[in-house]
Motif scaffolding. Structure first.
Motif, PDB file in Angstrom:
ATOM      1  N   VAL A  30       1.420   7.926  20.726  1.00  0.00           N
ATOM      2  CA  VAL A  30       1.509   6.632  20.135  1.00  0.00           C
ATOM      3  C   VAL A  30       2.027   7.039  18.812  1.00  0.00           C
ATOM      4  O   VAL A  30       1.170   7.238  17.883  1.00  0.00           O
ATOM      5  CB  VAL A  30       0.502   5.492  20.256  1.00  0.00           C
ATOM      6  N   VAL A  31       3.098   6.463  18.267  1.00  0.00           N
ATOM      7  CA  VAL A  31       3.496   6.605  16.865  1.00  0.00           C
ATOM      8  C   VAL A  31       2.893   5.867  15.878  1.00  0.00           C
ATOM      9  O   VAL A  31       2.832   4.677  16.230  1.00  0.00           O
ATOM     10  CB  VAL A  31       5.115   6.586  16.954  1.00  0.00           C
ATOM     11  N   LEU A  32       2.701   6.118  14.649  1.00  0.00           N
ATOM     12  CA  LEU A  32       2.079   5.102  13.520  1.00  0.00           C
ATOM     13  C   LEU A  32       3.346   5.186  12.903  1.00  0.00           C
ATOM     14  O   LEU A  32       3.956   6.420  11.919  1.00  0.00           O
ATOM     15  CB  LEU A  32       0.863   5.687  12.820  1.00  0.00           C
ATOM     16  N   ARG A  33       4.009   3.894  12.484  1.00  0.00           N
ATOM     17  CA  ARG A  33       5.069   3.732  11.609  1.00  0.00           C
ATOM     18  C   ARG A  33       4.540   3.229  10.271  1.00  0.00           C
ATOM     19  O   ARG A  33       3.745   2.267  10.349  1.00  0.00           O
ATOM     20  CB  ARG A  33       6.147   2.814  12.347  1.00  0.00           C
ATOM     21  N   ARG A  34       5.140   3.661   9.068  1.00  0.00           N
ATOM     22  CA  ARG A  34       4.615   3.027   7.804  1.00  0.00           C
ATOM     23  C   ARG A  34       5.856   2.226   7.304  1.00  0.00           C
ATOM     24  O   ARG A  34       6.953   2.443   7.272  1.00  0.00           O
ATOM     25  CB  ARG A  34       4.363   4.138   6.651  1.00  0.00           C
ATOM     26  N   TYR A  35       5.606   0.789   6.983  1.00  0.00           N
ATOM     27  CA  TYR A  35       6.672  -0.033   6.354  1.00  0.00           C
ATOM     28  C   TYR A  35       6.636   0.429   4.931  1.00  0.00           C
ATOM     29  O   TYR A  35       5.604   0.590   4.328  1.00  0.00           O
ATOM     30  CB  TYR A  35       6.202  -1.625   6.838  1.00  0.00           C
ATOM     31  N   PRO A  36       8.087   0.455   4.517  1.00  0.00           N
ATOM     32  CA  PRO A  36       8.103   0.570   3.066  1.00  0.00           C
ATOM     33  C   PRO A  36       7.756  -0.357   1.910  1.00  0.00           C
ATOM     34  O   PRO A  36       8.829  -0.703   1.429  1.00  0.00           O
ATOM     35  CB  PRO A  36       9.699   1.202   3.121  1.00  0.00           C
ATOM     36  N   LEU A  37       6.709  -0.463   1.870  1.00  0.00           N
ATOM     37  CA  LEU A  37       6.057  -1.459   0.768  1.00  0.00           C
ATOM     38  C   LEU A  37       6.395  -0.588  -0.904  1.00  0.00           C
ATOM     39  O   LEU A  37       6.400   0.392  -0.847  1.00  0.00           O
ATOM     40  CB  LEU A  37       4.688  -1.767   0.741  1.00  0.00           C
ATOM     41  N   PRO A  38       6.547  -1.083  -1.913  1.00  0.00           N
ATOM     42  CA  PRO A  38       7.024  -0.529  -3.000  1.00  0.00           C
ATOM     43  C   PRO A  38       5.743   0.221  -3.494  1.00  0.00           C
ATOM     44  O   PRO A  38       4.495  -0.018  -3.257  1.00  0.00           O
ATOM     45  CB  PRO A  38       7.176  -1.707  -3.861  1.00  0.00           C
ATOM     46  N   SER A  39       5.899   1.633  -3.798  1.00  0.00           N
ATOM     47  CA  SER A  39       4.700   2.306  -4.073  1.00  0.00           C
ATOM     48  C   SER A  39       3.898   1.880  -5.202  1.00  0.00           C
ATOM     49  O   SER A  39       2.747   2.278  -5.398  1.00  0.00           O
ATOM     50  CB  SER A  39       5.319   3.858  -4.564  1.00  0.00           C
ATOM     51  N   SER A  40       4.320   1.098  -5.926  1.00  0.00           N
ATOM     52  CA  SER A  40       3.682   0.523  -7.198  1.00  0.00           C
ATOM     53  C   SER A  40       2.511  -0.584  -6.746  1.00  0.00           C
ATOM     54  O   SER A  40       1.456  -0.851  -7.627  1.00  0.00           O
ATOM     55  CB  SER A  40       4.646  -0.382  -8.115  1.00  0.00           C
ATOM     56  N   TRP A  41       2.681  -0.976  -5.571  1.00  0.00           N
ATOM     57  CA  TRP A  41       1.807  -2.114  -5.204  1.00  0.00           C
ATOM     58  C   TRP A  41       0.142  -1.572  -5.060  1.00  0.00           C
ATOM     59  O   TRP A  41      -0.676  -2.036  -5.040  1.00  0.00           O
ATOM     60  CB  TRP A  41       2.071  -2.710  -3.869  1.00  0.00           C
ATOM     61  N   GLY A  42       0.257  -0.294  -4.662  1.00  0.00           N
ATOM     62  CA  GLY A  42      -0.997   0.513  -4.269  1.00  0.00           C
ATOM     63  C   GLY A  42      -1.436  -0.075  -2.904  1.00  0.00           C
ATOM     64  O   GLY A  42      -2.596   0.266  -2.391  1.00  0.00           O
ATOM     65  N   VAL A  43      -0.576  -0.604  -2.110  1.00  0.00           N
ATOM     66  CA  VAL A  43      -0.973  -0.866  -0.701  1.00  0.00           C
ATOM     67  C   VAL A  43       0.107  -0.623   0.280  1.00  0.00           C
ATOM     68  O   VAL A  43       1.238  -0.453   0.109  1.00  0.00           O
ATOM     69  CB  VAL A  43      -0.837  -2.767  -0.824  1.00  0.00           C
ATOM     70  N   SER A  44      -0.588  -0.063   1.285  1.00  0.00           N
ATOM     71  CA  SER A  44       0.148   0.603   2.381  1.00  0.00           C
ATOM     72  C   SER A  44       0.157  -0.149   3.653  1.00  0.00           C
ATOM     73  O   SER A  44      -0.945  -0.772   3.924  1.00  0.00           O
ATOM     74  CB  SER A  44      -0.144   2.245   2.893  1.00  0.00           C
ATOM     75  N   LEU A  45       1.144  -0.417   4.362  1.00  0.00           N
ATOM     76  CA  LEU A  45       1.110  -1.294   5.634  1.00  0.00           C
ATOM     77  C   LEU A  45       1.682  -0.028   6.694  1.00  0.00           C
ATOM     78  O   LEU A  45       2.639   0.281   6.884  1.00  0.00           O
ATOM     79  CB  LEU A  45       2.167  -2.223   5.306  1.00  0.00           C
TER      80      LEU A  45
END
Length: 357
Positions: A30-45
């Motif tokens: 099962v693949v885990l995908r990362r949505y490209p939130l701006p790195s400056s947010w400090g939040v990963s999705l």
């Protein structure tokens, strides 16, 4: 039943269970995908992509467990007709597994079920039994199973009992483990939709059992009973209206739903689910269904809140299924207008959330 007949049933059950185990072992990672939130947010999705299963949705794993349990209990034997009340991903997965172990399958579906949905079930050897009113398909499935001396899967009632919420094999536990491995710490939030209530209940209990810092948010579409049921604390809350977002939402609070393990419930407008689903498709190329749009809307709302508060961390959610079954509906502008949905204002909200602070 003679000893010879019992021995034959046992041998058949062993072969059927072996097929089910081999199918599970052969499933792709099962693949885990990362949505490209701006790195400056400090939040990963992150999204755990359940659309890669053999039948294309997270229902695949749940239905396998239901069938395994029923075979082990000898509720499904070599001459048993399996019956389920569903027209979407659950029915497709049930048809797939019935074909895998070589037993007949009947899906009791509402009379207005689209031909494309019927063809997905029939593509795995299933048969569709149309019945109206739609709210009566569950009683009709039970009646039909009794008439055929068959087995009614009854996923709303049975799914909670086959989900291992303590271990690592459930969808939610797998999601947390993957994000933790990627980030080096558990996610701040996990976001899931609610259909039967099984996934959120298992995930919430898993978080508490393992003393994880993750908070659990559920997202709920219009006309569904889960958000108002959570707010009011009424386990019998009902709306009397079906959800327009396939795979999630119910007109009543189902028994599997466990409000105490949920930290936040988020109501999501149906048009927002459509806007979010389409946003993912156009910005990332991920082809997803409408319930994934609901997940994304709720997750992005939390990410926006974390950004505003200066709270770092990650958010974990699911790609529940792919887009193929929805090309003629949620991805079709005429169909969306016919349902009186306007995604445009919600698309603008997404752009605002993702824009400069």
């Amino acid at each position: 039943m003679s000893d010879h007949s019992q021995a034959g049933d046992r041998r058949w059950a062993q072969r059927a269970l072996a097929r089910l185990r081999r199918e599970a072992a052969a499933a792709p990672p099962v693949v885990l995908r990362r949505y490209p939130l701006p790195s400056s947010w400090g939040v990963s999705l992150y999204f755990r992509d359940e659309s890669r299963s053999a039948t294309g949705s997270l229902k695949h794993r749940m239905v396998r467990r239901l069938v395994e349990d029923a075979v082990a209990r000898e509720e499904i034997r070599q001459d048993t007709t399996v019956v389920e009340a569903a027209a979407g991903n659950t029915a497709v997965a049930a048809a797939y597994f019935a074909q895998l172990i070589d037993v007949p399958f009947v899906a009791v579906v509402p009379g207005k079920t689209a031909q494309s949905k019927r063809e997905r079930i029939e593509g795995y050897g299933g048969r569709c039994h149309a019945f109206d009113p739609p709210a009566g398909i569950y009683d009709e499935a039970a009646r039909l199973a009794a008439e055929l001396d068959g087995h009614y899967l009854d996923h709303f009632a049975r799914a909670p009992h086959v989900e291992d919420w303590r271990g690592q094999d459930s969808v939610g536990a797998g999601l947390l483990a993957q994000v933790t491995a990627e980030e080096g710490r558990p996610p701040a939030w996990a976001v899931v939709g609610v259909g039967t209530g099984t996934t959120s209940a298992a995930l919430g209990r898993h978080i508490r059992y393992h003393d994880l810092p993750t908070r659990l948010a559920v997202v709920d579409p219009e006309h569904s009973a889960y958000w108002p049921g959570w707010v009011t604390g009424d386990p019998r809350y009902g709306t009397g209206m079906p959800s327009r977002i396939e795979g999630i939402g119910r007109p009543r609070v189902e028994p599997a739903f466990l409000p105490p393990v949920i930290d936040l419930a988020v109501p999501v407008p149906d048009a927002a689910s459509v806007a979010a689903m389409r946003h993912l498709a156009t910005t990332t190329g991920w082809s997803v269904g409408p319930s994934t749009g609901t997940n994304f809307w709720g997750a992005l709302r939390l990410a926006h809140r974390m950004r505003a508060a200066g709270e770092p961390g990650s958010i974990a959610t699911l790609i529940s299924d792919g887009a193929d079954a929805y090309r003629g509906t949620y991805y079709d502008d005429d169909w969306v207008r016919g349902k009186h949905l306007d995604p445009a204002p919600h698309a603008a909200t997404i752009d605002r959330w993702l824009g400069p602070s």
